[in-house]
Design a protein around this motif. Sequence first.
Motif, PDB file in Angstrom:
ATOM      1  N   MET A  16       0.843  -1.178   0.000  1.00 50.33           N
ATOM      2  CA  MET A  16       0.000   0.000   0.000  1.00 50.33           C
ATOM      3  C   MET A  16       0.882   1.232   0.000  1.00 50.33           C
ATOM      4  O   MET A  16       1.815   1.341   0.776  1.00 50.33           O
ATOM      5  CB  MET A  16      -0.904  -0.026   1.229  1.00 50.33           C
ATOM      6  CG  MET A  16      -1.874   1.104   1.277  1.00 50.33           C
ATOM      7  SD  MET A  16      -3.231   0.788   2.424  1.00 50.33           S
ATOM      8  CE  MET A  16      -4.205  -0.303   1.424  1.00 50.33           C
ATOM      9  N   ASP A  17       0.598   2.193  -0.823  1.00 50.90           N
ATOM     10  CA  ASP A  17       1.364   3.420  -0.963  1.00 50.90           C
ATOM     11  C   ASP A  17       1.170   4.284   0.283  1.00 50.90           C
ATOM     12  O   ASP A  17       0.048   4.467   0.754  1.00 50.90           O
ATOM     13  CB  ASP A  17       0.873   4.158  -2.204  1.00 50.90           C
ATOM     14  CG  ASP A  17       1.666   5.403  -2.520  1.00 50.90           C
ATOM     15  OD1 ASP A  17       2.434   5.849  -1.657  1.00 50.90           O
ATOM     16  OD2 ASP A  17       1.508   5.919  -3.635  1.00 50.90           O
ATOM     17  N   HIS A  18       2.261   4.863   0.809  1.00 46.59           N
ATOM     18  CA  HIS A  18       2.193   5.682   2.018  1.00 46.59           C
ATOM     19  C   HIS A  18       1.398   6.963   1.802  1.00 46.59           C
ATOM     20  O   HIS A  18       0.982   7.588   2.741  1.00 46.59           O
ATOM     21  CB  HIS A  18       3.597   6.026   2.508  1.00 46.59           C
ATOM     22  CG  HIS A  18       4.345   4.822   2.957  1.00 46.59           C
ATOM     23  ND1 HIS A  18       4.484   4.499   4.268  1.00 46.59           N
ATOM     24  CD2 HIS A  18       4.967   3.842   2.269  1.00 46.59           C
ATOM     25  CE1 HIS A  18       5.180   3.380   4.379  1.00 46.59           C
ATOM     26  NE2 HIS A  18       5.474   2.978   3.177  1.00 46.59           N
ATOM     27  N   THR A  19       1.180   7.367   0.532  1.00 41.23           N
ATOM     28  CA  THR A  19       0.427   8.586   0.269  1.00 41.23           C
ATOM     29  C   THR A  19      -1.059   8.301   0.129  1.00 41.23           C
ATOM     30  O   THR A  19      -1.853   9.200  -0.006  1.00 41.23           O
ATOM     31  CB  THR A  19       0.944   9.274  -1.004  1.00 41.23           C
ATOM     32  OG1 THR A  19       0.794   8.365  -2.104  1.00 41.23           O
ATOM     33  CG2 THR A  19       2.397   9.687  -0.854  1.00 41.23           C
ATOM     34  N   ASP A  20      -1.463   7.048   0.150  1.00 37.88           N
ATOM     35  CA  ASP A  20      -2.854   6.635   0.005  1.00 37.88           C
ATOM     36  C   ASP A  20      -3.490   6.558   1.382  1.00 37.88           C
ATOM     37  O   ASP A  20      -3.658   5.487   1.946  1.00 37.88           O
ATOM     38  CB  ASP A  20      -2.904   5.280  -0.709  1.00 37.88           C
ATOM     39  CG  ASP A  20      -4.326   4.815  -0.974  1.00 37.88           C
ATOM     40  OD1 ASP A  20      -5.219   5.670  -1.050  1.00 37.88           O
ATOM     41  OD2 ASP A  20      -4.517   3.598  -1.108  1.00 37.88           O
ATOM     42  N   ALA A  24      -0.919   3.673   6.289  1.00 29.80           N
ATOM     43  CA  ALA A  24      -1.961   4.030   5.330  1.00 29.80           C
ATOM     44  C   ALA A  24      -3.139   4.728   6.005  1.00 29.80           C
ATOM     45  O   ALA A  24      -3.845   5.513   5.359  1.00 29.80           O
ATOM     46  CB  ALA A  24      -2.454   2.787   4.601  1.00 29.80           C
ATOM     47  N   THR A  25      -3.349   4.462   7.298  1.00 31.72           N
ATOM     48  CA  THR A  25      -4.491   5.060   7.989  1.00 31.72           C
ATOM     49  C   THR A  25      -4.120   6.309   8.783  1.00 31.72           C
ATOM     50  O   THR A  25      -4.987   6.932   9.397  1.00 31.72           O
ATOM     51  CB  THR A  25      -5.153   4.040   8.940  1.00 31.72           C
ATOM     52  OG1 THR A  25      -4.201   3.615   9.911  1.00 31.72           O
ATOM     53  CG2 THR A  25      -5.702   2.852   8.168  1.00 31.72           C
ATOM     54  N   MET A  26      -2.860   6.679   8.757  1.00 30.07           N
ATOM     55  CA  MET A  26      -2.436   7.897   9.450  1.00 30.07           C
ATOM     56  C   MET A  26      -2.637   9.092   8.526  1.00 30.07           C
ATOM     57  O   MET A  26      -2.321   9.034   7.346  1.00 30.07           O
ATOM     58  CB  MET A  26      -0.960   7.803   9.847  1.00 30.07           C
ATOM     59  CG  MET A  26      -0.689   6.767  10.911  1.00 30.07           C
ATOM     60  SD  MET A  26       1.069   6.515  11.220  1.00 30.07           S
ATOM     61  CE  MET A  26       1.522   8.079  11.910  1.00 30.07           C
ATOM     62  N   GLY A  27      -3.150  10.164   9.080  1.00 33.89           N
ATOM     63  CA  GLY A  27      -3.328  11.384   8.300  1.00 33.89           C
ATOM     64  C   GLY A  27      -1.992  12.024   7.997  1.00 33.89           C
ATOM     65  O   GLY A  27      -0.950  11.608   8.526  1.00 33.89           O
ATOM     66  N   PRO A  28      -1.987  13.012   7.147  1.00 33.60           N
ATOM     67  CA  PRO A  28      -0.740  13.693   6.811  1.00 33.60           C
ATOM     68  C   PRO A  28      -0.160  14.424   8.024  1.00 33.60           C
ATOM     69  O   PRO A  28      -0.898  14.821   8.930  1.00 33.60           O
ATOM     70  CB  PRO A  28      -1.139  14.670   5.711  1.00 33.60           C
ATOM     71  CG  PRO A  28      -2.618  14.816   5.824  1.00 33.60           C
ATOM     72  CD  PRO A  28      -3.134  13.569   6.466  1.00 33.60           C
ATOM     73  N   TRP A  29       1.150  14.571   8.036  1.00 32.39           N
ATOM     74  CA  TRP A  29       1.852  15.285   9.110  1.00 32.39           C
ATOM     75  C   TRP A  29       1.363  16.715   9.158  1.00 32.39           C
ATOM     76  O   TRP A  29       1.294  17.400   8.146  1.00 32.39           O
ATOM     77  CB  TRP A  29       3.359  15.239   8.849  1.00 32.39           C
ATOM     78  CG  TRP A  29       4.147  16.104   9.763  1.00 32.39           C
ATOM     79  CD1 TRP A  29       4.781  17.259   9.435  1.00 32.39           C
ATOM     80  CD2 TRP A  29       4.410  15.900  11.151  1.00 32.39           C
ATOM     81  NE1 TRP A  29       5.407  17.789  10.515  1.00 32.39           N
ATOM     82  CE2 TRP A  29       5.198  16.975  11.590  1.00 32.39           C
ATOM     83  CE3 TRP A  29       4.033  14.918  12.046  1.00 32.39           C
ATOM     84  CZ2 TRP A  29       5.617  17.085  12.907  1.00 32.39           C
ATOM     85  CZ3 TRP A  29       4.462  15.035  13.368  1.00 32.39           C
ATOM     86  CH2 TRP A  29       5.247  16.106  13.776  1.00 32.39           C
ATOM     87  N   ARG A  30       1.000  17.173  10.333  1.00 34.08           N
ATOM     88  CA  ARG A  30       0.497  18.535  10.481  1.00 34.08           C
ATOM     89  C   ARG A  30       1.400  19.383  11.374  1.00 34.08           C
ATOM     90  O   ARG A  30       1.037  20.473  11.775  1.00 34.08           O
ATOM     91  CB  ARG A  30      -0.912  18.509  11.049  1.00 34.08           C
ATOM     92  CG  ARG A  30      -1.889  17.786  10.137  1.00 34.08           C
ATOM     93  CD  ARG A  30      -3.303  18.218  10.406  1.00 34.08           C
ATOM     94  NE  ARG A  30      -4.277  17.393   9.722  1.00 34.08           N
ATOM     95  CZ  ARG A  30      -4.592  17.499   8.445  1.00 34.08           C
ATOM     96  NH1 ARG A  30      -3.986  18.387   7.705  1.00 34.08           N
ATOM     97  NH2 ARG A  30      -5.493  16.720   7.902  1.00 34.08           N
ATOM     98  N   GLY A  31       2.565  18.848  11.688  1.00 42.68           N
ATOM     99  CA  GLY A  31       3.502  19.586  12.524  1.00 42.68           C
ATOM    100  C   GLY A  31       4.338  20.540  11.703  1.00 42.68           C
ATOM    101  O   GLY A  31       4.118  20.725  10.507  1.00 42.68           O
ATOM    102  N   PRO A  32       5.331  21.136  12.334  1.00 41.30           N
ATOM    103  CA  PRO A  32       6.191  22.096  11.644  1.00 41.30           C
ATOM    104  C   PRO A  32       6.909  21.452  10.463  1.00 41.30           C
ATOM    105  O   PRO A  32       7.299  20.291  10.519  1.00 41.30           O
ATOM    106  CB  PRO A  32       7.206  22.512  12.710  1.00 41.30           C
ATOM    107  CG  PRO A  32       6.668  22.029  14.003  1.00 41.30           C
ATOM    108  CD  PRO A  32       5.708  20.940  13.716  1.00 41.30           C
TER     109      PRO A  32
END
Length: 129
Positions: free
Chosen positions: A1-5, A79-87
């Motif tokens: 599974m692609d990490h961007t999916d 795959a189920t983690m949202g995009p990084w929202r930190g600095p």
Amino acid sequence: MDHTDHITVDELLARHTVNPSRLEPASSEASGRDVRARLREPVVRPCTVCGEDYRTSTVVTFHGGGPRWVDLWREHTLATMGPWRGPATVQGVLADLREVAAELAAESGRPTRVRTWTDEEGWRDERHA
């Protein structure tokens, strides 16, 4: 599974037609402490989706099936983690560290000095305002 999916755990389970009735029941009050306790158990559980050794656990409440443990291996977790929202910059990360250090200093009543090493600039002491 692609990490961007990025998908939700519910979407992942639906995509792989996971039958909730085959999952271990969980408490409806399961907390982060319960998840950490499950991860420390000397049991190697299979990933709910593919059977690989799991790395994370969560509780999903299914309509008609109630709360169930869902164990996922690394790739399914990512795959189920949202995009990084930190600095997004070293300066942003350092600013966050300084903020936390200032909060700790205020709580403890003792000064806290932040001194960091970065590959870009070497030692960077905290800013003096």
